[in-house]
Design an enzyme around this catalytic site. Structure first.
Site, PDB file in Angstrom:
ATOM      1  CG  LEU A  92      58.290  17.855  10.701  1.00 14.48           C
ATOM      2  CD1 LEU A  92      59.228  17.446  11.829  1.00 14.48           C
ATOM      3  CD2 LEU A  92      58.314  19.356  10.497  1.00 14.48           C
ATOM      4  CG  ASP A  93      59.766  14.099   3.747  1.00 14.71           C
ATOM      5  OD1 ASP A  93      60.173  15.068   3.048  1.00 14.71           O
ATOM      6  OD2 ASP A  93      60.071  12.918   3.491  1.00 14.71           O
ATOM      7  CG  LEU A  94      53.251  17.217   4.479  1.00 19.26           C
ATOM      8  CD1 LEU A  94      52.441  18.361   5.065  1.00 19.26           C
ATOM      9  CD2 LEU A  94      52.364  16.017   4.161  1.00 19.26           C
ATOM     10  CG  ASN A  98      56.177  11.362   1.521  1.00 18.90           C
ATOM     11  OD1 ASN A  98      56.426  10.247   1.077  1.00 18.90           O
ATOM     12  ND2 ASN A  98      57.047  12.054   2.240  1.00 18.90           N
ATOM     13  CB  THR A 131      62.349  16.288   0.764  1.00 17.67           C
ATOM     14  OG1 THR A 131      62.123  14.943   1.188  1.00 17.67           O
ATOM     15  CG2 THR A 131      62.493  16.345  -0.750  1.00 17.67           C
TER      16      THR A 131
END
Length: 187
Positions: A92-94, A98, A131
């Site tokens: 959920l935050d690729l 990251n 993001t």
């Protein structure tokens, strides 16, 4: 990684512990390795493999990688994310920061702080941290999330790797984010 003093509430503590359990469950070479976790000196900690590298976009540009090499590197990232999905974990935050690439050229997915664990039906609870530039429309709307959210984010990273810019570059205003959430974004 330490849980900051201003995040000592039960919700933050639970999320931090969940991140530890998820990282401990996945043993893929493309995912940062969990080493230890616990409570010391008044705060929780998480010890992970040290990844000395740079964001995937920076690495590819600095190394002047061609399309084939960029696609190969991204395929490795997709394989690592698939491994997480097979463990019912959605990142959920690729985003490029990251996904680090080591000097030796190995991609590593890290920062599972906003990740969620799917239940056996594939359902997830909604999460609030994201993001905006790399978030899928359903995440921007605050709707249900799934592995499709990770696939969407991976597509944006791939676009950036191949085109040299994010498809939404210059479109980070709250109005632009709302347009994306509604499915009305101009590319």
């Amino acid at each position: 990684k330490r849980l900051h003093a201003h995040r000592l509430g039960p919700e933050h503590q639970a999320r931090f512990e969940r991140e530890q359990r998820m990282l401990a469950a996945v043993t893929h070479p493309g995912i940062v390795r969990w080493l230890d976790g616990g409570f010391s000196g008044g705060s929780s900690y998480l010890t992970m493999e040290l990844v000395e590298g740079e964001p995937i976009t920076t690495y590819c540009d600095r190394q002047r990688l061609g399309v084939a090499d960029r696609l190969k590197l991204m395929a490795d990232v997709c394989e690592a994310v698939q491994s997480a999905h097979q463990h019912l974990i959605v990142h959920l935050d690729l985003k490029p920061s990251n996904i680090l690439v080591t000097v030796g050229g190995q991609a590593k997915v890290l920062d599972f702080g906003t990740a969620k664990l799917m239940d056996d039906t594939g359902a997830l609870t909604a999460t609030q941290q994201l993001t905006p530039l790399y978030a899928s429309p359903e995440r921007l709307r605050g709707g249900d999330v799934s592995i499709a959210c990770d696939v969407y984010s991976l597509g944006l990273v791939l676009f950036e790797l191949l085109a040299g810019a994010c498809p939404f570059a210059g479109r980070e205003s709250i109005v632009a984010v709302a347009e994306r959430a509604a499915g009305d974004a101009a590319y």
